[in-house]
Design a protein around this motif. Structure first.
Motif, PDB file in Angstrom:
ATOM      1  N   GLU A 101       0.850  -1.181   0.000  1.00  0.00           N
ATOM      2  CA  GLU A 101       0.000   0.000   0.000  1.00  0.00           C
ATOM      3  C   GLU A 101       0.889   1.235   0.000  1.00  0.00           C
ATOM      4  O   GLU A 101       1.897   1.271   0.701  1.00  0.00           O
ATOM      5  CB  GLU A 101      -0.892   0.011   1.250  1.00  0.00           C
ATOM      6  N   PRO A 102       0.550   2.231  -0.812  1.00  0.00           N
ATOM      7  CA  PRO A 102       1.399   3.432  -0.805  1.00  0.00           C
ATOM      8  C   PRO A 102       1.399   4.101   0.567  1.00  0.00           C
ATOM      9  O   PRO A 102       0.358   4.244   1.190  1.00  0.00           O
ATOM     10  CB  PRO A 102       0.743   4.329  -1.861  1.00  0.00           C
ATOM     11  N   LYS A 103       2.587   4.460   1.005  1.00  0.00           N
ATOM     12  CA  LYS A 103       2.698   5.148   2.292  1.00  0.00           C
ATOM     13  C   LYS A 103       2.609   6.640   2.050  1.00  0.00           C
ATOM     14  O   LYS A 103       3.013   7.133   1.006  1.00  0.00           O
ATOM     15  CB  LYS A 103       4.034   4.819   2.935  1.00  0.00           C
ATOM     16  N   THR A 104       2.090   7.354   3.010  1.00  0.00           N
ATOM     17  CA  THR A 104       1.983   8.786   2.839  1.00  0.00           C
ATOM     18  C   THR A 104       3.119   9.472   3.579  1.00  0.00           C
ATOM     19  O   THR A 104       2.916  10.219   4.514  1.00  0.00           O
ATOM     20  CB  THR A 104       0.642   9.301   3.356  1.00  0.00           C
ATOM     21  N   GLY A 105       4.318   9.178   3.169  1.00  0.00           N
ATOM     22  CA  GLY A 105       5.473   9.766   3.841  1.00  0.00           C
ATOM     23  C   GLY A 105       6.066  10.899   3.052  1.00  0.00           C
ATOM     24  O   GLY A 105       7.272  10.934   2.837  1.00  0.00           O
ATOM     25  N   LEU A 106       5.205  11.830   2.605  1.00  0.00           N
ATOM     26  CA  LEU A 106       5.707  12.913   1.769  1.00  0.00           C
ATOM     27  C   LEU A 106       6.760  13.731   2.505  1.00  0.00           C
ATOM     28  O   LEU A 106       7.791  14.099   1.941  1.00  0.00           O
ATOM     29  CB  LEU A 106       4.551  13.803   1.323  1.00  0.00           C
ATOM     30  N   ALA A 107       6.512  13.981   3.793  1.00  0.00           N
ATOM     31  CA  ALA A 107       7.469  14.790   4.561  1.00  0.00           C
ATOM     32  C   ALA A 107       8.825  14.113   4.590  1.00  0.00           C
ATOM     33  O   ALA A 107       9.862  14.771   4.426  1.00  0.00           O
ATOM     34  CB  ALA A 107       6.940  14.998   5.978  1.00  0.00           C
ATOM     35  N   VAL A 108       8.822  12.801   4.766  1.00  0.00           N
ATOM     36  CA  VAL A 108      10.088  12.057   4.786  1.00  0.00           C
ATOM     37  C   VAL A 108      10.809  12.216   3.454  1.00  0.00           C
ATOM     38  O   VAL A 108      12.016  12.495   3.399  1.00  0.00           O
ATOM     39  CB  VAL A 108       9.819  10.563   5.068  1.00  0.00           C
ATOM     40  N   ALA A 109      10.049  12.055   2.371  1.00  0.00           N
ATOM     41  CA  ALA A 109      10.662  12.123   1.042  1.00  0.00           C
ATOM     42  C   ALA A 109      11.218  13.516   0.759  1.00  0.00           C
ATOM     43  O   ALA A 109      12.328  13.667   0.241  1.00  0.00           O
ATOM     44  CB  ALA A 109       9.631  11.734  -0.015  1.00  0.00           C
ATOM     45  N   VAL A 110      10.432  14.547   1.123  1.00  0.00           N
ATOM     46  CA  VAL A 110      10.880  15.919   0.870  1.00  0.00           C
ATOM     47  C   VAL A 110      12.126  16.226   1.695  1.00  0.00           C
ATOM     48  O   VAL A 110      13.117  16.764   1.190  1.00  0.00           O
ATOM     49  CB  VAL A 110       9.733  16.909   1.191  1.00  0.00           C
ATOM     50  N   LYS A 111      12.082  15.824   2.944  1.00  0.00           N
ATOM     51  CA  LYS A 111      13.217  16.097   3.827  1.00  0.00           C
ATOM     52  C   LYS A 111      14.476  15.403   3.302  1.00  0.00           C
ATOM     53  O   LYS A 111      15.553  16.001   3.253  1.00  0.00           O
ATOM     54  CB  LYS A 111      12.892  15.598   5.244  1.00  0.00           C
ATOM     55  N   ALA A 112      14.305  14.154   2.884  1.00  0.00           N
ATOM     56  CA  ALA A 112      15.472  13.415   2.400  1.00  0.00           C
ATOM     57  C   ALA A 112      16.017  14.022   1.114  1.00  0.00           C
ATOM     58  O   ALA A 112      17.229  14.068   0.905  1.00  0.00           O
ATOM     59  CB  ALA A 112      15.092  11.958   2.170  1.00  0.00           C
ATOM     60  N   THR A 113      15.106  14.504   0.256  1.00  0.00           N
ATOM     61  CA  THR A 113      15.566  15.101  -1.002  1.00  0.00           C
ATOM     62  C   THR A 113      16.320  16.399  -0.734  1.00  0.00           C
ATOM     63  O   THR A 113      17.359  16.669  -1.339  1.00  0.00           O
ATOM     64  CB  THR A 113      14.368  15.354  -1.930  1.00  0.00           C
ATOM     65  N   VAL A 114      15.788  17.208   0.182  1.00  0.00           N
ATOM     66  CA  VAL A 114      16.487  18.451   0.544  1.00  0.00           C
ATOM     67  C   VAL A 114      17.860  18.122   1.110  1.00  0.00           C
ATOM     68  O   VAL A 114      18.879  18.703   0.707  1.00  0.00           O
ATOM     69  CB  VAL A 114      15.651  19.251   1.571  1.00  0.00           C
ATOM     70  N   LYS A 115      17.883  17.146   2.012  1.00  0.00           N
ATOM     71  CA  LYS A 115      19.150  16.790   2.655  1.00  0.00           C
ATOM     72  C   LYS A 115      20.149  16.273   1.621  1.00  0.00           C
ATOM     73  O   LYS A 115      21.322  16.656   1.620  1.00  0.00           O
ATOM     74  CB  LYS A 115      18.885  15.713   3.712  1.00  0.00           C
ATOM     75  N   ARG A 116      19.656  15.433   0.714  1.00  0.00           N
ATOM     76  CA  ARG A 116      20.535  14.861  -0.307  1.00  0.00           C
ATOM     77  C   ARG A 116      21.104  15.955  -1.208  1.00  0.00           C
ATOM     78  O   ARG A 116      22.308  15.994  -1.473  1.00  0.00           O
ATOM     79  CB  ARG A 116      19.736  13.858  -1.133  1.00  0.00           C
ATOM     80  N   ASP A 117      20.253  16.874  -1.660  1.00  0.00           N
ATOM     81  CA  ASP A 117      20.735  17.916  -2.563  1.00  0.00           C
ATOM     82  C   ASP A 117      21.692  18.860  -1.854  1.00  0.00           C
ATOM     83  O   ASP A 117      22.678  19.315  -2.444  1.00  0.00           O
ATOM     84  CB  ASP A 117      19.550  18.688  -3.153  1.00  0.00           C
ATOM     85  N   LEU A 118      21.392  19.158  -0.585  1.00  0.00           N
ATOM     86  CA  LEU A 118      22.312  20.013   0.178  1.00  0.00           C
ATOM     87  C   LEU A 118      23.670  19.335   0.300  1.00  0.00           C
ATOM     88  O   LEU A 118      24.718  19.959   0.076  1.00  0.00           O
ATOM     89  CB  LEU A 118      21.742  20.286   1.575  1.00  0.00           C
ATOM     90  N   THR A 119      23.654  18.030   0.654  1.00  0.00           N
ATOM     91  CA  THR A 119      24.913  17.290   0.789  1.00  0.00           C
ATOM     92  C   THR A 119      25.685  17.323  -0.518  1.00  0.00           C
ATOM     93  O   THR A 119      26.888  17.587  -0.544  1.00  0.00           O
ATOM     94  CB  THR A 119      24.617  15.823   1.158  1.00  0.00           C
ATOM     95  N   LEU A 120      24.961  17.062  -1.610  1.00  0.00           N
ATOM     96  CA  LEU A 120      25.619  17.018  -2.920  1.00  0.00           C
ATOM     97  C   LEU A 120      26.300  18.340  -3.234  1.00  0.00           C
ATOM     98  O   LEU A 120      27.450  18.370  -3.680  1.00  0.00           O
ATOM     99  CB  LEU A 120      24.590  16.712  -4.005  1.00  0.00           C
ATOM    100  N   LEU A 121      25.575  19.437  -3.000  1.00  0.00           N
ATOM    101  CA  LEU A 121      26.135  20.735  -3.367  1.00  0.00           C
ATOM    102  C   LEU A 121      27.252  21.135  -2.422  1.00  0.00           C
ATOM    103  O   LEU A 121      28.243  21.734  -2.842  1.00  0.00           O
ATOM    104  CB  LEU A 121      25.035  21.796  -3.382  1.00  0.00           C
ATOM    105  N   LEU A 122      27.098  20.780  -1.153  1.00  0.00           N
ATOM    106  CA  LEU A 122      28.146  21.181  -0.205  1.00  0.00           C
ATOM    107  C   LEU A 122      29.411  20.358  -0.413  1.00  0.00           C
ATOM    108  O   LEU A 122      30.490  20.776  -0.010  1.00  0.00           O
ATOM    109  CB  LEU A 122      27.633  21.062   1.231  1.00  0.00           C
ATOM    110  N   ARG A 123      29.272  19.192  -1.054  1.00  0.00           N
ATOM    111  CA  ARG A 123      30.486  18.439  -1.361  1.00  0.00           C
ATOM    112  C   ARG A 123      31.198  19.023  -2.571  1.00  0.00           C
ATOM    113  O   ARG A 123      32.345  18.709  -2.830  1.00  0.00           O
ATOM    114  CB  ARG A 123      30.132  16.973  -1.625  1.00  0.00           C
ATOM    115  N   ARG A 124      30.478  19.821  -3.339  1.00  0.00           N
ATOM    116  CA  ARG A 124      31.143  20.515  -4.453  1.00  0.00           C
ATOM    117  C   ARG A 124      30.974  22.005  -4.231  1.00  0.00           C
ATOM    118  O   ARG A 124      30.124  22.640  -4.853  1.00  0.00           O
ATOM    119  CB  ARG A 124      30.516  20.089  -5.771  1.00  0.00           C
ATOM    120  N   ARG A 125      31.787  22.522  -3.297  1.00  0.00           N
ATOM    121  CA  ARG A 125      31.565  23.916  -2.910  1.00  0.00           C
ATOM    122  C   ARG A 125      31.842  24.858  -4.062  1.00  0.00           C
ATOM    123  O   ARG A 125      31.286  25.941  -4.139  1.00  0.00           O
ATOM    124  CB  ARG A 125      32.451  24.267  -1.725  1.00  0.00           C
ATOM    125  N   GLY A 126      32.728  24.455  -4.956  1.00  0.00           N
ATOM    126  CA  GLY A 126      33.050  25.316  -6.093  1.00  0.00           C
ATOM    127  C   GLY A 126      31.802  25.724  -6.850  1.00  0.00           C
ATOM    128  O   GLY A 126      31.616  26.898  -7.186  1.00  0.00           O
TER     129      GLY A 126
END
Lengths: 250, 253, 232
Positions: free
Chosen positions: C5-30
């Motif tokens: 059954e689809p879970k309604t974890g939109l907040a989890v998904a959004v939070k993880a996506t924000v965290k992932r993109d922040l990590t990605l960009l901060l690893r390439r500070r240039g």
């Protein structure tokens, strides 16, 4: 209904211990439901395409294709290069909505049932979908979160160990070989139970032992009542449940 | 209702219907444009301030109105194509976009020519000229985006999305630019107010606007028909049509 | 095997996506620094190209700062979805059992946090160099912070439309810059009013209105554009 009876047969719950063992072998951190008879209510699934056809820029890749995949079935899409294998897989995984014919998930049209369908789907495309600046663990964590579940670090570690990436869990993916990167993507198979796997050339860049292990994994998935749709140039061991669809015969 | 829309969306049906309509629109366009041009350029009284140079509105205003209508038509066609996947809508959008861009350019050019006697310069950063210029860029963006895709279907969908985004933005751009600067005279033609121009002046303008619209419809029909033949050239009805006509007239090809 | 059954974890998904993109960009500070350096560099060019006369510079400073910041935002947009498109993550993002507009919104949010917001913080410094009259710095920063959020949202539509194209960069500018004009007008207008000693609140309110509109409509347009590009 055939698929329902099949599911009952697969999960008739004769031996809970054995089933639990299979699940833990697969690296799942899942609870096996304990009260007997739960499978009576278990909804089964079925992906069905009726009269599927795809025209791209005035060229028909395929037309009038009828196919169905239910629990315990494996469907191999065959055809020469450019015959529309990837396109068919994209249609079957709900990515391409522009096609002829009807796509049904558990009897309901895909358009209205998309989220329910996607929650059951694991899709692996040509590109592994793995971020090279992140570690395998971080990659898997994002995938789990996309489904709305937190998952646990332990389950992710277990999945990576099982797929053969022990000791590489925290290394940035960029430092891994192509085959290892592919394995990071494959580790998603072990993470959350998705009944339907749609795999586009899953054996690419995997070494021989990896290929054997992956094939066993696919067979186990099918034996457990999951289903697999895949394209591959690799010769698969003949299975009773294996069916084929050939494209581009003309 | 839906059956009717889908029938309307069938290229074959459209082709048949447009064959009958086309001559009427071309005739109407020719008559209206000739009458409007002669009336406006020769018989309408000259303006007490601008003299004869005001007569350029008989080109400028219809072109500007049409340029904006084309954008709306483009967005409507894009919306129909995205929602109902009616290919005919995209064929129409393909031919409307360059025409709209041409009309925008004509409005800009005639505005600049008008600017010489009126303001003594070719270009003034006047609100309406500026928003026209921005609209030209939007048209060029849509045309460029469609051309940039290797797959025609993807290009068509992308251009449709951009047209919809553009049509939401055009009023915002227009009002913000107007707010930014208003040097121009108030709009020549309004639906809500009585025109300030004498009847002898605005009546030929009305004729010209109608003529431009008929010209637009006729040209769009003609070009959509050739687009249909080009895209559906593998279909049987097109082959039959062409074979039946070989040696005969090739009107619309 | 049981149907999930689809879970309604939109907040989890959004939070993880924000965290992932922040990590990605901060690893390439240039990549994060590039738009800021570009901003400073363009601002440096103007006194050299026009005149070092402080009166003249002060007069054109609001527009210069805004145009340069707008171009810096625009240049950083090309990579917004490109990395994900190239490695196949975008496919997976589109297949997540979550509303796509919400997921793309979280990606745009990260873009704004690491491009628009730093630009807004940095602008007053460059304002000093352009002899921008005191008292308008706060308005400059606030207008840029508000406006660049709209720029990120609108620009993401263009980035999503061109992500499948091998050379989308120049085309992206052609698509996006005309749509930026209202934001530029109200943003630069706010700073100009502040320089003249007027009340910049109406301009800022309009910028806020544009942002609200963009927040409402852009995520859907971005999602639709991504679905088109992924199959291009």
């Amino acid at each position: 209904m055939r698929c329902v009876s099949w599911a009952r047969h697969a999960f008739n719950g004769r031996d809970w211990l054995a089933k639990e063992r299979v699940w833990s072998l697969m690296g799942f951190a899942c609870k096996v439901p304990s009260e007997p008879g739960w499978w009576e209510n278990a909804v089964t699934f079925r992906l069905e395409g009726r009269g599927l056809g795809c025209e791209r820029d005035d060229r028909w890749l395929f037309a009038n294709l009828d196919l169905a995949v239910g629990p315990g079935e494996m469907l191999r899409v065959e055809g020469p290069n450019g015959s529309g294998k990837t396109t068919l897989l994209k249609i079957l995984s709900g990515q391409l909505s522009e096609h002829d014919g009807e796509l049904l998930w558990s009897g309901k049209p895909m358009r209205r049932n998309r989220t329910a369908f996607l929650a059951n789907l694991l899709y692996l495309g040509h590109a592994p979908g793995v971020k090279s600046a992140l570690s395998p663990l971080e990659n898997l964590a994002w995938y789990q979160a996309l489904n709305g579940e937190h998952g646990s670090e332990a389950s992710r570690m277990a999945a990576l160990d099982e797929i053969g990436l022990y000791g590489f869990e925290d290394v940035p993916v960029a430092q891994l070989s192509a085959g290892q990167q592919r394995r990071v993507a494959l580790a998603r198979m072990l993470l959350s139970p998705r009944p339907l796997w749609v795999l586009d050339e899953p054996f690419t860049a995997i070494d021989r032992q990896g290929v054997a292990a992956l094939e066993t994994r696919l067979q186990t998935h099918v034996a457990r009542g999951g289903s697999v749709i895949l394209t591959t140039h690799h010769e698969l061991t003949p299975l009773p449940a294996l069916r084929r669809v050939s494209l581009g015969v003309s | 209702m839906w059956a009717f829309i889908h029938k309307l969306g069938s290229p074959k049906w459209f082709y048949a219907i447009s064959t009958r309509l086309l001559p009427w629109f071309w005739a109407a366009a020719a008559v209206l444009l000739m009458v409007g041009a002669a009336w406006g350029l020769a018989f309408a009284p000259s303006d007490y301030q601008q003299g004869n140079s005001f007569r350029i509105i008989y080109v400028h205003v219809p072109a500007a109105i049409l340029a904006q209508s084309c954008f709306v038509a483009l967005a409507v066609a894009g919306g129909i194509f995205l929602v109902w996947k009616i290919r005919l809508a995209d064929m129409a959008a393909t031919v409307i976009a360059p025409f709209g861009a041409a009309m925008t350019f004509l409005a800009l050019f005639s505005g600049a020519v008008w600017g010489v006697p009126t303001w003594g310069t070719w270009w003034v950063w006047d609100a309406r000229l500026t928003s026209m210029l921005i609209q030209l860029f939007l048209y060029l963006g849509i045309i460029a985006l469609r051309g940039a895709f290797a797959s025609r279907d993807s290009g068509a969908k992308a251009a449709s999305v951009l047209a919809l985004v553009g049509v939401v933005n055009i009023p915002i751009i227009k009002y913000s630019v107007e707010w930014w600067n208003t040097l121009h005279q108030p709009a020549t033609f309004t639906l809500t107010e009585r025109p300030a121009m004498p009847v002898e002046m605005w009546l030929p303008l009305l004729v010209m606007v109608l003529g431009f619209y008929c010209f637009f419809i006729a040209l769009t029909l003609t070009r959509t028909r050739s687009e249909i033949l080009r895209r559906e050239s593998a279909k049987r009805w097109v082959r039959e049509l062409v074979e039946g006509r070989t040696g005969g007239d090739t009107d619309g090809l | 095997m049981q149907v999930v059954e689809p879970k309604t974890g939109l907040a989890v998904a959004v939070k993880a996506t924000v965290k992932r993109d922040l990590t990605l960009l901060l690893r390439r500070r240039g990549e994060v620094l590039n738009p800021l350096v570009f901003f400073a560099l363009v601002i440096t060019l103007f006194p050299l190209g026009i005149s070092p006369d402080t009166d003249l510079l002060a007069e054109i400073a609001p527009g210069l700062l805004w145009v340069a910041a707008l171009l810096a935002t625009q240049l950083s947009l090309d990579v917004l979805f490109r990395g994900d498109f190239d490695d196949g993550s975008l496919e997976q993002l589109l297949l997540a059992p979550q509303p796509l507009p919400a997921l793309v919104l979280s990606k745009v949010l990260v873009h704004w946090l690491l491009t628009g917001l730093p630009l807004a913080v940095m602008a007053p410094l460059l304002g000093v160099m352009l002899a921008l009259p005191a008292g308008s710095y706060a308005v400059l920063a606030v207008s840029l912070a508000l406006g660049s959020a709209s720029l990120s949202l609108i620009g993401a539509i263009g980035a999503a439309l061109t992500v499948g194209l091998a050379r989308g960069g120049v085309l992206l500018s052609l698509l996006v810059l005309p749509l930026y004009i209202p934001v530029l007008i109200f943003g630069a207008g706010a700073v100009q009013v502040a320089v003249l000693g007027g009340n910049a609140a109406p301009h800022l309110a309009l910028l806020g209105a544009l942002l609200a509109l963009a927040l409402m409509l852009a995520p859907w347009a971005i999602a639709a554009a991504l679905r088109i590009s992924i199959n291009g």
